[in-house]
Design a protein around this motif. Structure first.
Motif, mmCIF file in Angstrom:
data_model
loop_
_atom_site.group_PDB
_atom_site.id
_atom_site.type_symbol
_atom_site.label_atom_id
_atom_site.label_comp_id
_atom_site.label_asym_id
_atom_site.label_seq_id
_atom_site.Cartn_x
_atom_site.Cartn_y
_atom_site.Cartn_z
ATOM 1 N N VAL A 426 -62.951 -23.752 103.869
ATOM 2 C CA VAL A 426 -63.355 -24.022 105.254
ATOM 3 C C VAL A 426 -63.973 -22.755 105.828
ATOM 4 C CG1 VAL A 426 -62.575 -24.607 107.575
ATOM 5 C CG2 VAL A 426 -61.550 -25.740 105.592
ATOM 6 N N PHE A 427 -65.238 -22.823 106.178
ATOM 7 C CA PHE A 427 -65.922 -21.715 106.827
ATOM 8 C C PHE A 427 -65.784 -21.871 108.343
ATOM 9 C CE2 PHE A 427 -67.720 -22.251 102.677
ATOM 10 C CZ PHE A 427 -68.008 -20.985 102.224
ATOM 11 N N VAL A 428 -66.200 -20.871 109.084
ATOM 12 C CA VAL A 428 -66.194 -20.942 110.546
ATOM 13 C C VAL A 428 -67.528 -20.441 111.065
ATOM 14 C CG1 VAL A 428 -63.691 -20.586 110.669
ATOM 15 C CG2 VAL A 428 -65.225 -18.616 110.879
ATOM 16 N N GLU A 429 -67.791 -20.713 112.330
ATOM 17 C CA GLU A 429 -68.991 -20.188 112.981
ATOM 18 C C GLU A 429 -68.581 -19.314 114.159
ATOM 19 O OE1 GLU A 429 -72.377 -22.899 113.625
ATOM 20 O OE2 GLU A 429 -71.224 -24.424 112.532
ATOM 21 N N ARG A 430 -69.343 -18.251 114.362
ATOM 22 C CA ARG A 430 -69.137 -17.383 115.529
ATOM 23 C C ARG A 430 -70.482 -17.135 116.206
ATOM 24 N NH1 ARG A 430 -64.690 -14.851 112.778
ATOM 25 N NH2 ARG A 430 -62.832 -14.998 114.093
ATOM 26 N N ARG A 553 -73.413 -17.554 113.458
ATOM 27 C CA ARG A 553 -73.412 -17.167 112.042
ATOM 28 C C ARG A 553 -72.192 -17.793 111.375
ATOM 29 N NH1 ARG A 553 -72.030 -12.070 114.424
ATOM 30 N NH2 ARG A 553 -69.802 -11.628 114.161
ATOM 31 N N VAL A 554 -72.360 -18.165 110.131
ATOM 32 C CA VAL A 554 -71.275 -18.764 109.363
ATOM 33 C C VAL A 554 -70.499 -17.653 108.663
ATOM 34 C CG1 VAL A 554 -70.683 -20.355 107.496
ATOM 35 C CG2 VAL A 554 -72.570 -20.896 109.056
ATOM 36 N N GLU A 555 -69.168 -17.707 108.739
ATOM 37 C CA GLU A 555 -68.317 -16.690 108.120
ATOM 38 C C GLU A 555 -67.315 -17.352 107.181
ATOM 39 O OE1 GLU A 555 -66.517 -14.323 111.154
ATOM 40 O OE2 GLU A 555 -68.422 -13.523 111.889
ATOM 41 N N GLU A 556 -66.955 -16.632 106.127
ATOM 42 C CA GLU A 556 -65.989 -17.160 105.168
ATOM 43 C C GLU A 556 -64.671 -16.404 105.277
ATOM 44 O OE1 GLU A 556 -66.636 -16.495 100.997
ATOM 45 O OE2 GLU A 556 -67.825 -14.691 101.367
ATOM 46 N N ASP A 599 -59.938 -6.533 99.158
ATOM 47 C CA ASP A 599 -60.285 -7.819 99.754
ATOM 48 C C ASP A 599 -60.854 -8.749 98.688
ATOM 49 O OD1 ASP A 599 -59.589 -6.950 102.310
ATOM 50 O OD2 ASP A 599 -61.592 -6.161 102.702
ATOM 51 N N VAL A 600 -60.599 -10.044 98.869
ATOM 52 C CA VAL A 600 -61.146 -11.055 97.965
ATOM 53 C C VAL A 600 -61.439 -12.306 98.785
ATOM 54 C CG1 VAL A 600 -58.822 -11.882 97.349
ATOM 55 C CG2 VAL A 600 -60.761 -12.356 95.839
ATOM 56 N N PRO A 601 -62.583 -12.969 98.551
ATOM 57 C CA PRO A 601 -62.853 -14.216 99.272
ATOM 58 C C PRO A 601 -61.775 -15.255 98.985
ATOM 59 C CG PRO A 601 -64.847 -13.407 98.175
ATOM 60 C CD PRO A 601 -63.703 -12.585 97.670
ATOM 61 N N ALA A 602 -61.406 -16.016 100.001
ATOM 62 C CA ALA A 602 -60.367 -17.040 99.820
ATOM 63 C C ALA A 602 -60.739 -18.025 98.724
ATOM 64 C CB ALA A 602 -60.137 -17.775 101.146
ATOM 65 N N ARG A 603 -62.032 -18.301 98.593
ATOM 66 C CA ARG A 603 -62.466 -19.268 97.586
ATOM 67 C C ARG A 603 -62.263 -18.763 96.158
ATOM 68 N NH1 ARG A 603 -67.474 -17.042 96.255
ATOM 69 N NH2 ARG A 603 -68.259 -15.670 97.904
ATOM 70 N N ARG A 604 -61.983 -17.456 95.989
ATOM 71 C CA ARG A 604 -61.819 -16.884 94.652
ATOM 72 C C ARG A 604 -60.370 -16.533 94.331
ATOM 73 N NH1 ARG A 604 -65.600 -17.606 91.207
ATOM 74 N NH2 ARG A 604 -66.191 -15.500 90.555
ATOM 75 N N VAL A 605 -59.463 -16.732 95.292
ATOM 76 C CA VAL A 605 -58.071 -16.328 95.085
ATOM 77 C C VAL A 605 -57.456 -17.040 93.887
ATOM 78 C CG1 VAL A 605 -55.744 -16.475 96.063
ATOM 79 C CG2 VAL A 605 -57.626 -15.593 97.451
ATOM 80 N N HIS A 606 -57.656 -18.353 93.797
ATOM 81 C CA HIS A 606 -57.037 -19.100 92.699
ATOM 82 C C HIS A 606 -57.612 -18.680 91.349
ATOM 83 C CE1 HIS A 606 -54.740 -21.526 95.411
ATOM 84 N NE2 HIS A 606 -55.817 -21.973 96.031
ATOM 85 N N ALA A 607 -58.895 -18.341 91.317
ATOM 86 C CA ALA A 607 -59.493 -17.867 90.067
ATOM 87 C C ALA A 607 -58.870 -16.538 89.639
ATOM 88 C CB ALA A 607 -61.004 -17.722 90.240
ATOM 89 N N VAL A 608 -58.627 -15.650 90.611
ATOM 90 C CA VAL A 608 -57.970 -14.369 90.297
ATOM 91 C C VAL A 608 -56.561 -14.614 89.766
ATOM 92 C CG1 VAL A 608 -57.088 -12.222 91.293
ATOM 93 C CG2 VAL A 608 -59.339 -13.076 91.982
ATOM 94 N N HIS A 629 -62.384 -12.867 108.644
ATOM 95 C CA HIS A 629 -63.565 -13.612 108.219
ATOM 96 C C HIS A 629 -64.727 -12.639 108.016
ATOM 97 C CE1 HIS A 629 -61.435 -17.201 109.850
ATOM 98 N NE2 HIS A 629 -62.078 -17.811 108.890
ATOM 99 N N ARG A 630 -65.592 -12.964 107.070
ATOM 100 C CA ARG A 630 -66.745 -12.108 106.759
ATOM 101 C C ARG A 630 -68.013 -12.959 106.802
ATOM 102 N NH1 ARG A 630 -67.296 -9.964 100.685
ATOM 103 N NH2 ARG A 630 -67.828 -12.167 100.402
ATOM 104 N N PRO A 631 -69.106 -12.448 107.419
ATOM 105 C CA PRO A 631 -70.357 -13.212 107.433
ATOM 106 C C PRO A 631 -70.811 -13.581 106.028
ATOM 107 C CG PRO A 631 -70.489 -11.362 108.959
ATOM 108 C CD PRO A 631 -69.215 -11.189 108.191
ATOM 109 N N VAL A 632 -71.258 -14.820 105.884
ATOM 110 C CA VAL A 632 -71.737 -15.303 104.592
ATOM 111 C C VAL A 632 -73.074 -14.651 104.275
ATOM 112 C CG1 VAL A 632 -72.611 -17.348 103.398
ATOM 113 C CG2 VAL A 632 -70.516 -17.491 104.744
ATOM 114 N N ARG A 633 -73.222 -14.254 103.029
ATOM 115 C CA ARG A 633 -74.492 -13.670 102.592
ATOM 116 C C ARG A 633 -75.396 -14.770 102.054
ATOM 117 N NH1 ARG A 633 -70.812 -9.325 99.391
ATOM 118 N NH2 ARG A 633 -70.190 -8.102 101.214
ATOM 119 N N GLY A 634 -76.680 -14.706 102.393
ATOM 120 C CA GLY A 634 -77.613 -15.718 101.934
ATOM 121 C C GLY A 634 -77.612 -16.948 102.820
ATOM 122 N N GLU A 635 -78.029 -18.065 102.247
ATOM 123 C CA GLU A 635 -78.142 -19.314 102.999
ATOM 124 C C GLU A 635 -76.757 -19.790 103.431
ATOM 125 O OE1 GLU A 635 -80.321 -22.339 104.789
ATOM 126 O OE2 GLU A 635 -81.015 -20.516 103.772
#
Length: 667
Positions: A426-430, A553-556, A599-608, A629-635
């Motif tokens: 789940v991302f968020v917007e600010r 901006r969308v943040e993860e 730091d690690v993105p939440a989407r990668r925690v289970h992979a770690v 939360h961190r701004p998403v890079r790219g699209e």
């Protein structure tokens, strides 16, 4: 009547439910000790809690100590159920933070302590499991001072730690080592106490220091540390004495208008909602009519209060108590009862995962929607979202265990078997800047009989949502302002990219309406009269236009991780972490091991978590918690909308008004 509302908080498996059971036994509420392993504890009442041996829902028990009614709330320790802790924190007078004498300070322990300190909530620390093999209370005390707070002092000493004979002996006031440690700690926070010591150190007797310890504990400046075992009962008596000696006890506040907050909602045997309410002021009686939530008035039809481990019917409940109130209708968690109180900002992050719930039988889809609606009453943060186009139901999650519990609950309590799609982030917007928009009544392209102008501006991270009026309150009926504010809150759940917009202030800059119109024979003419529906329909269009002008901006979600790894595999672990987008910030030697934090993105925690056992020969210890939360890079990623899509004016108007209006008129 004197009251004290305390919460028992801990990392999962630190033993807080066992401690709650031991406290009830020690004060004479229960004759036989319940067991988490056997599923016989008083506070784990759900079948799933007994089966799994974990706390899922916060539970309340009550007992009396030295004439003080203590309401104790046992909270979940697993991070997947942090929402239960969230709802409890604002109700408490104090807390007991439980730490295992074997595992020591863990990820959730740090999250909880940071929150307790931010709230300045008086907190005692209990080092549990001193009888377990591997227990080391002295090491854990050092760990607490280093990783939680240095403002701690041990109130006793543990003998024979790590054995069944472990005993906890309180320090006497005459112990010179104890009084010296107390003096050094307390004078650091109290200049007057320091002046007493400088003037005549003999004045700082053990009794005087004990009084100062109680005063500073109630101010959340220092945190006494107790030690013991919930299983054997060692050290529990001093903890019980410390509850009323060191935490702030409230006197009866029965006078004045009632004011309370709903922190839990349950269903009665006939399906009616039962509200768990902490009353902060006044008195509530059966048959009282009270404001509940936003603009509703309900009649209290029944009251139950907690008394010595059970609930009993009562004719009234006074300030300081926790009660079960019946008759409040469609009450929701967080609703004020009586006079409203400031709610403050959130204590923990919103869920960072979501998944689509799929019924195994298509015929169960309607029953699934109803069941999830009832579960959302108990936990609003699962945020049930229905996509009418794709016919999908999405829920928000803190983790995979929560998903398993939802699945089991649906099967066992509602008879609905479900599966899940892949869990996604789940991302968020600010907001990037400020923006404003307005549409005026009677002027194209506005087809609604309402004037709404809104200005949006960012707030600091964690500042939450705030709605302000930039127009006169008397410029139109209060119901219209309420309609705008409620619609703004709802619309912000799906910003321009489809994600919830966090931490923003919305100011209403324009307001206008047409008063009730009627024909000469007295019939109401809707076509010429504004209604709340006009404001609810227009607000999303205006708000989305303001958001687009401000920019979002969308943040993860990002987790802060801590990894203990054998030193000989560090050169293999670090590159693997980098490939999984984990960024180490510090790497410190710790004997033959290394401690890596980053730091690690939440989407990668289970992979770690899946990769590390192989890389560390199963010796690595990895823990992570949400940090920011961190701004998403790219699209930026987008999420499919489940509303009428106010980002597309034509689509939106066709959905809500069955027509489209342009600058030149209607069509």
């Amino acid at each position: 009547m004197k009251t004290l509302n305390i919460g028992i908080l801990a990392h999962v498996d630190a033993g807080k439910t066992s401690l709650t059971e031991r406290l009830l036994h020690a004060v004479g509420v229960v004759d036989d000790l319940g067991s988490v392993d056997d599923g016989t504890t008083r506070t784990d009442s759900l079948a799933l809690e007994r089966q799994r041996g974990i706390t899922i829902r916060a539970a309340v028990v009550s007992f009396v100590v030295d004439g003080v009614t203590v309401n104790l709330i046992d909270t979940p320790g697993h991070p997947d159920f942090i929402a239960e802790v969230e709802r409890v924190l604002g109700l408490l007078d104090g807390a007991v933070l439980v730490v295992s004498a074997v595992e020591g300070v863990q990820a959730q322990t740090r999250v909880l302590m940071r929150t307790l300190q931010r709230l300045r909530l008086p907190t005692l620390i209990f080092v549990n499991k001193v009888d377990r093999a591997g227990a080391d209370p002295e090491r854990v005390l050092r760990d607490i001072a280093a990783r939680l707070t240095p403002a701690v002092v041990a109130t006793g000493v543990v003998h024979a730690a790590g054995t069944a004979a472990a005993a906890c002996v309180p320090h006497p006031d005459t112990d010179p080592g104890f009084t010296r440690r107390l003096r050094d700690l307390l004078t650091a926070h109290d200049d007057a106490l320091l002046a007493e010591y400088v003037e005549d150190e003999r004045r700082l007797t053990g009794r005087r220091l004990r009084q100062a310890l109680a005063g500073q504990t109630r101010q959340a400046l220092v945190h006494p540390v107790f030690a013991g075992s919930a299983i054997t009962g060692a050290g529990v008596a001093p903890l019980i004495a410390g509850l009323t000696e060191l935490l702030p006890v409230a006197e009866d506040g029965a006078d004045g208008p009632p004011a309370g907050t709903v922190f839990k909602v349950a269903r009665g045997s006939s399906g009616e909602r039962i509200a768990y309410v902490r009353l902060f002021a006044g008195t509530v009686r059966v048959r009282d009519r009270l404001p509940v939530g936003a603009g509703r008035v309900a009649t209290v039809t029944g009251i139950e209060v907690f008394d010595r481990g059970a609930t009993v019917r009562a004719d009234a409940v006074t300030a300081g108590r926790i009660a079960l109130l019946r008759g409040l209708g469609e009450v929701r968690i967080g609703d004020p009862v009586g006079a409203a109180r400031p709610t403050g900002s959130r204590h923990f992050a919103l869920p960072s995962l979501e998944t689509v719930v799929v019924p195994e039988r298509e015929a169960d889809r309607a029953a699934l929607h109803t069941a999830l609606g009832e579960l959302a009453e108990q936990d609003p943060l699962i945020d049930v979202r229905v996509d009418p186009i794709r016919r999908e139901i999405t829920v928000s999650l803190y983790g995979e265990v929560q998903k398993e519990v939802i699945q089991a609950t649906l099967a066992e309590e509602y008879g609905v078997a479900v599966g899940f799609r892949e869990t996604t982030t789940v991302f968020v917007e600010r907001l990037v800047g400020t923006g404003a928009a307005a549409e005026l009544i009677g002027m194209a392209p506005n087809p609604f009989l309402a004037t709404v102008g809104l200005r949006v501006a960012p707030r600091p991270a964690g500042g939450g949502f705030r709605f302000r009026l930039g127009v006169e309150l008397g410029s139109m009926p209060p119901a219209f302002f309420t309609a705008v504010e409620e619609t703004v809150r709802e619309t912000l759940r799906q910003g321009p990219h489809g994600w919830q917009v966090l931490d923003c202030e919305v100011t209403m800059t324009h307001a206008g309406y047409w008063a009730r119109q009627s024909h000469s024979h007295g019939t109401f003419d809707k076509s010429m009269s504004s209604t709340a529906g006009d404001f609810r329909h227009l607000t999303p269009l205006v708000l989305m236009a303001a958001l687009r002008r401000a920019g979002t901006r969308v943040e993860e979600p990002m987790h802060r991780f801590r990894l203990e790894t054998p030193g000989d595999v560090l050169n293999v672990v670090l590159p693997a972490l980098a490939r999984l987008d984990a960024v180490p910030h510090t790497t410190l030697a710790h004997g033959s091991s290394y401690v890596v934090e980053g730091d690690v993105p939440a989407r990668r925690v289970h992979a770690v978590e899946r990769r590390l056992p192989e890389l560390t020969r199963g010796e690595g210890i990895f823990e992570s918690t949400f940090d920011h939360h961190r701004p998403v890079r790219g699209e930026p990623p987008t999420r499919p909308r489940t509303d009428h899509n106010p980002t597309d004016r034509k689509e939106y108007l066709l959905a809500v008004a069955r027509r489209v209006v342009t600058r030149r008129g209607e069509r």
